[in-house]
Design a protein around this motif. Structure first.
Motif, PDB file in Angstrom:
ATOM      1  N   LEU A 124       0.978  -1.851  -0.188  1.00 14.31           N
ATOM      2  CA  LEU A 124       0.130   0.066  -0.008  1.00 14.31           C
ATOM      3  C   LEU A 124       0.869   1.152   0.350  1.00 14.31           C
ATOM      4  N   GLY A 125       1.659   1.829  -0.676  1.00  9.85           N
ATOM      5  CA  GLY A 125       2.419   2.337  -0.877  1.00  9.85           C
ATOM      6  C   GLY A 125       3.449   2.119  -0.146  1.00  9.85           C
ATOM      7  N   SER A 126       3.236   3.195   0.718  1.00  6.05           N
ATOM      8  CA  SER A 126       5.109   3.500   1.807  1.00  6.05           C
ATOM      9  C   SER A 126       4.547   2.537   2.836  1.00  6.05           C
ATOM     10  N   ARG A 127       3.342   1.228   2.704  1.00 10.10           N
ATOM     11  CA  ARG A 127       3.181   0.395   4.015  1.00 10.10           C
ATOM     12  C   ARG A 127       2.869  -1.131   3.740  1.00 10.10           C
ATOM     13  N   VAL A 128       2.818  -2.110   4.068  1.00  9.10           N
ATOM     14  CA  VAL A 128       2.429  -3.038   3.549  1.00  9.10           C
ATOM     15  C   VAL A 128       1.729  -3.937   4.550  1.00  9.10           C
ATOM     16  N   ILE A 129       0.458  -4.617   3.951  1.00  9.28           N
ATOM     17  CA  ILE A 129      -0.019  -5.739   5.188  1.00  9.28           C
ATOM     18  C   ILE A 129       0.489  -6.879   4.827  1.00  9.28           C
ATOM     19  N   LEU A 130       0.671  -7.466   5.783  1.00  8.42           N
ATOM     20  CA  LEU A 130       0.936  -9.343   5.954  1.00  8.42           C
ATOM     21  C   LEU A 130       0.075  -9.675   6.717  1.00  8.42           C
ATOM     22  N   SER A 131      -0.950 -10.150   6.038  1.00  8.26           N
ATOM     23  CA  SER A 131      -2.084 -11.529   6.743  1.00  8.26           C
ATOM     24  C   SER A 131      -1.274 -13.169   6.623  1.00  8.26           C
ATOM     25  N   LEU A 132      -0.842 -13.238   7.855  1.00 11.07           N
ATOM     26  CA  LEU A 132      -0.759 -15.040   8.359  1.00 11.07           C
ATOM     27  C   LEU A 132      -1.569 -15.693   8.547  1.00 11.07           C
ATOM     28  N   PRO A 133      -1.739 -17.103   8.300  1.00  4.71           N
ATOM     29  CA  PRO A 133      -2.976 -18.104   9.053  1.00  4.71           C
ATOM     30  C   PRO A 133      -2.586 -17.999   9.973  1.00  4.71           C
ATOM     31  N   GLY A 134      -3.230 -18.456  11.543  1.00  2.00           N
ATOM     32  CA  GLY A 134      -3.509 -18.620  12.439  1.00  2.00           C
ATOM     33  C   GLY A 134      -2.423 -19.732  12.940  1.00  2.00           C
ATOM     34  N   VAL A 135      -2.878 -21.054  13.108  1.00  2.00           N
ATOM     35  CA  VAL A 135      -2.029 -22.258  12.638  1.00  2.00           C
ATOM     36  C   VAL A 135      -0.298 -22.163  12.898  1.00  2.00           C
ATOM     37  N   PRO A 136       0.071 -22.284  14.202  1.00  2.05           N
ATOM     38  CA  PRO A 136       1.862 -21.670  13.604  1.00  2.05           C
ATOM     39  C   PRO A 136       2.254 -22.061  12.810  1.00  2.05           C
ATOM     40  N   LYS A 137       2.294 -23.122  12.857  1.00  3.23           N
ATOM     41  CA  LYS A 137       2.824 -24.080  11.987  1.00  3.23           C
ATOM     42  C   LYS A 137       3.154 -23.812  10.228  1.00  3.23           C
ATOM     43  N   GLU A 138       2.082 -23.323   9.572  1.00  4.73           N
ATOM     44  CA  GLU A 138       1.477 -22.808   8.614  1.00  4.73           C
ATOM     45  C   GLU A 138       2.063 -21.220   8.329  1.00  4.73           C
ATOM     46  N   MET A 139       2.067 -20.456   9.589  1.00  6.94           N
ATOM     47  CA  MET A 139       2.164 -19.122   9.958  1.00  6.94           C
ATOM     48  C   MET A 139       3.584 -19.086   9.402  1.00  6.94           C
ATOM     49  N   LYS A 140       4.781 -19.803  10.534  1.00  5.84           N
ATOM     50  CA  LYS A 140       6.269 -19.819  10.620  1.00  5.84           C
ATOM     51  C   LYS A 140       6.241 -20.596   9.118  1.00  5.84           C
ATOM     52  N   ALA A 141       5.856 -21.065   8.291  1.00  5.48           N
ATOM     53  CA  ALA A 141       6.588 -21.251   7.109  1.00  5.48           C
ATOM     54  C   ALA A 141       6.219 -20.764   6.104  1.00  5.48           C
ATOM     55  N   ILE A 142       5.031 -19.772   5.539  1.00  6.64           N
ATOM     56  CA  ILE A 142       4.885 -18.654   4.998  1.00  6.64           C
ATOM     57  C   ILE A 142       5.827 -17.529   5.339  1.00  6.64           C
ATOM     58  N   PHE A 143       5.740 -17.231   6.578  1.00  2.01           N
ATOM     59  CA  PHE A 143       6.635 -16.321   7.121  1.00  2.01           C
ATOM     60  C   PHE A 143       7.859 -16.166   7.169  1.00  2.01           C
ATOM     61  N   THR A 144       8.721 -18.064   6.842  1.00  9.92           N
ATOM     62  CA  THR A 144       9.804 -18.265   6.256  1.00  9.92           C
ATOM     63  C   THR A 144      10.313 -18.324   5.153  1.00  9.92           C
ATOM     64  N   GLU A 145      10.088 -18.844   4.611  1.00  8.43           N
ATOM     65  CA  GLU A 145      10.155 -19.139   3.005  1.00  8.43           C
ATOM     66  C   GLU A 145      10.057 -18.109   2.072  1.00  8.43           C
ATOM     67  N   TYR A 146       8.738 -17.400   2.734  1.00  3.28           N
ATOM     68  CA  TYR A 146       8.507 -16.471   1.427  1.00  3.28           C
ATOM     69  C   TYR A 146       8.403 -14.825   2.149  1.00  3.28           C
ATOM     70  N   ALA A 147       7.901 -14.927   3.182  1.00  2.00           N
ATOM     71  CA  ALA A 147       7.398 -12.633   3.810  1.00  2.00           C
ATOM     72  C   ALA A 147       8.830 -12.817   3.991  1.00  2.00           C
ATOM     73  N   VAL A 148       9.748 -13.364   4.534  1.00  2.00           N
ATOM     74  CA  VAL A 148      11.618 -12.712   5.188  1.00  2.00           C
ATOM     75  C   VAL A 148      11.992 -11.563   4.024  1.00  2.00           C
ATOM     76  N   LYS A 149      11.949 -12.084   2.975  1.00  2.00           N
ATOM     77  CA  LYS A 149      12.809 -11.938   1.917  1.00  2.00           C
ATOM     78  C   LYS A 149      11.941 -10.732   1.724  1.00  2.00           C
ATOM     79  N   ARG A 150      10.891 -10.273   1.126  1.00  2.00           N
ATOM     80  CA  ARG A 150       9.448  -9.664   0.943  1.00  2.00           C
ATOM     81  C   ARG A 150       9.841  -8.332   2.460  1.00  2.00           C
ATOM     82  N   ILE A 151       9.922  -8.884   3.338  1.00  8.30           N
ATOM     83  CA  ILE A 151       9.945  -7.817   4.072  1.00  8.30           C
ATOM     84  C   ILE A 151      11.846  -7.059   3.799  1.00  8.30           C
ATOM     85  N   GLU A 152      12.619  -8.047   4.414  1.00  7.28           N
ATOM     86  CA  GLU A 152      14.060  -7.305   4.431  1.00  7.28           C
ATOM     87  C   GLU A 152      13.781  -6.187   3.289  1.00  7.28           C
TER      88      GLU A 152
END
Lengths: 268, 268
Positions: free
Chosen positions: A149-177
């Motif tokens: 959203l321009g200068s900001r971003v919303i990242l939505s992840l599932p609530g099941v911890p394993k799914e949340m961590k897998a998406i974050f680690t494998e796909y979101a981290v690079k984008r966040i950095e």
């Protein structure tokens, strides 16, 4: 740069579930240079989720991470709330649909579900706010959602911890950095915890106050256990700077001054 | 009746501390008839704490419980924030002062602190918003604070879990129960979790939707583990009523309908 974490799910509010997701996310964001301003747990209610997202946007938060509420059930309302808060339409995302289809074909082959068909409940997981980029879920069915959203971003992840961590680690981290690098005010923080040698937090408090007044860009926190148990209260120093070297220098300066002033008080 | 929990402390936001306090408090409040609307963790910043308290008041929350930020250090700002949010003055509370004095005499006798004197840092723990009732802290130094505000109340507890739990259990519970009794909309909720017998949450979702449309005052939640691992997803039913008997009747009705509809779908 500021971040906020919004955990969605009634089970947190009724005390059924301990929200370890937000804690894990905070641990991921802090060393990557984000200051988490707030962690909020809310009910599965569109208006309440949207209200918290809007509060974050108004405050100028750069990164909003939601966890929970992406699944197929009636009370999975996160994306509807993101759409309301950002004024985006909810649209069927073809890439997300492919991800969902692929997963259910796999689940069907493994005999976990009775049919690979995309029912309305399953399709729901591919209906995303306009402009979203779906992130593959290596573990479960619901894709993560990256909404720039321009200068900001919303990242939505599932609530099941394993799914949340897998998406974050494998796909979101690079984008966040990448996102963080593009922000102008990138700063680095370093920290160290020392033992004060004493058990009286109110005395430590006096010295901490003085050090923080004299040394800029440092935050000092005493970490007491229950009174009397800790005769040696640890004190944590966190220093910030434009580089690690600069932050390290501030840290050394603060610890040196703290040790000196505390010794002076005790020698009195 | 609504409640909110506000956990105060930077250590939660940096991921150092897992906020188990809010979880414990939610577990205490829910069976006592409170619906926790939000759990918020905020930084040790007066304006931010006050902002969250004000949001709760504006929303019509009856019971606001804060945890953390009551100690002697510079970053213990909760009572200042409560004062700002409620427009109350901060005044030295003589009863609270006696509690703090007593504790430090005890700590001094045990050799835990170097002096029993009431320094400004120690005195700070007895400076409360006008109208507050201090609650004794059986474990540590900082009293809990019960602040009645007409039809609502703010309860402030320390952040050290042992102190928080001791004050809550020994001194706050009775007040909370009396306060709840005096509120008009008291309702009782009962719940039961059954095994669905199937692993496909999207199918359960369809049936849940139908049951909730047909049976009023029931809330149904499937509790999936990671996909495919749970071949038998548990489903939790929560029913509300004016009496336990009434709530129980709703519960039975919902479970019966759920079981019937699910069987119909599977037989197809």
């Amino acid at each position: 740069m500021l971040a906020e974490i919004i955990a969605i799910g009634r089970e947190i509010l009724t005390g059924k579930t301990l929200d370890t997701n937000s804690h894990w996310l905070a641990q991921q964001l802090y060393p990557r240079g984000f200051r988490v301003k707030r962690i909020v747990a809310v009910d599965d209610v569109v208006e309440e989720i949207a209200h918290e997202i809007l509060s974050s946007i108004k405050y100028g938060v750069s990164l909003i991470v939601t966890t929970g509420g992406l699944g197929p059930t009636f009370d999975d309302k996160t994306l509807e709330a993101v759409a309301v808060a950002t004024g985006r339409k909810l649209l069927l995302n073809e890439n997300a649909l492919k991800m969902v289809q692929e997963r259910y074909r796999e689940f069907y082959q493994k005999g976990w579900v009775d049919s690979p068909d995309i029912t309305p409940e399953r399709k729901k997981m591919a209906i995303l706010p306009d402009g979203s980029i779906p992130l593959p879920n290596p573990v479960g069915a619901a894709p993560g959602v990256w909404l720039p959203l321009g200068s900001r971003v919303i990242l939505s992840l599932p609530g099941v911890p394993k799914e949340m961590k897998a998406i974050f680690t494998e796909y979101a981290v690079k984008r966040i950095e990448e996102f963080r690098e593009a922000l102008p005010e990138a700063r680095v923080s370093v920290e160290r915890t020392i033992n004060s040698g004493i058990g009286d937090e109110s005395l430590i408090a006096q010295v901490v106050k003085e050090v923080m007044a004299q040394v800029p860009n440092v935050y000092i926190k005493s970490l007491p256990e229950t009174f009397g148990k800790a005769v040696d209260i640890p004190v944590r120093f966190t220093a910030e700077g434009k580089s690690e070297q600069e932050a390290q220098k501030v840290l050394e300066q603060a610890i040196e001054l703290f040790t000196k002033l505390l010794k002076e008080r005790l020698d009195k």
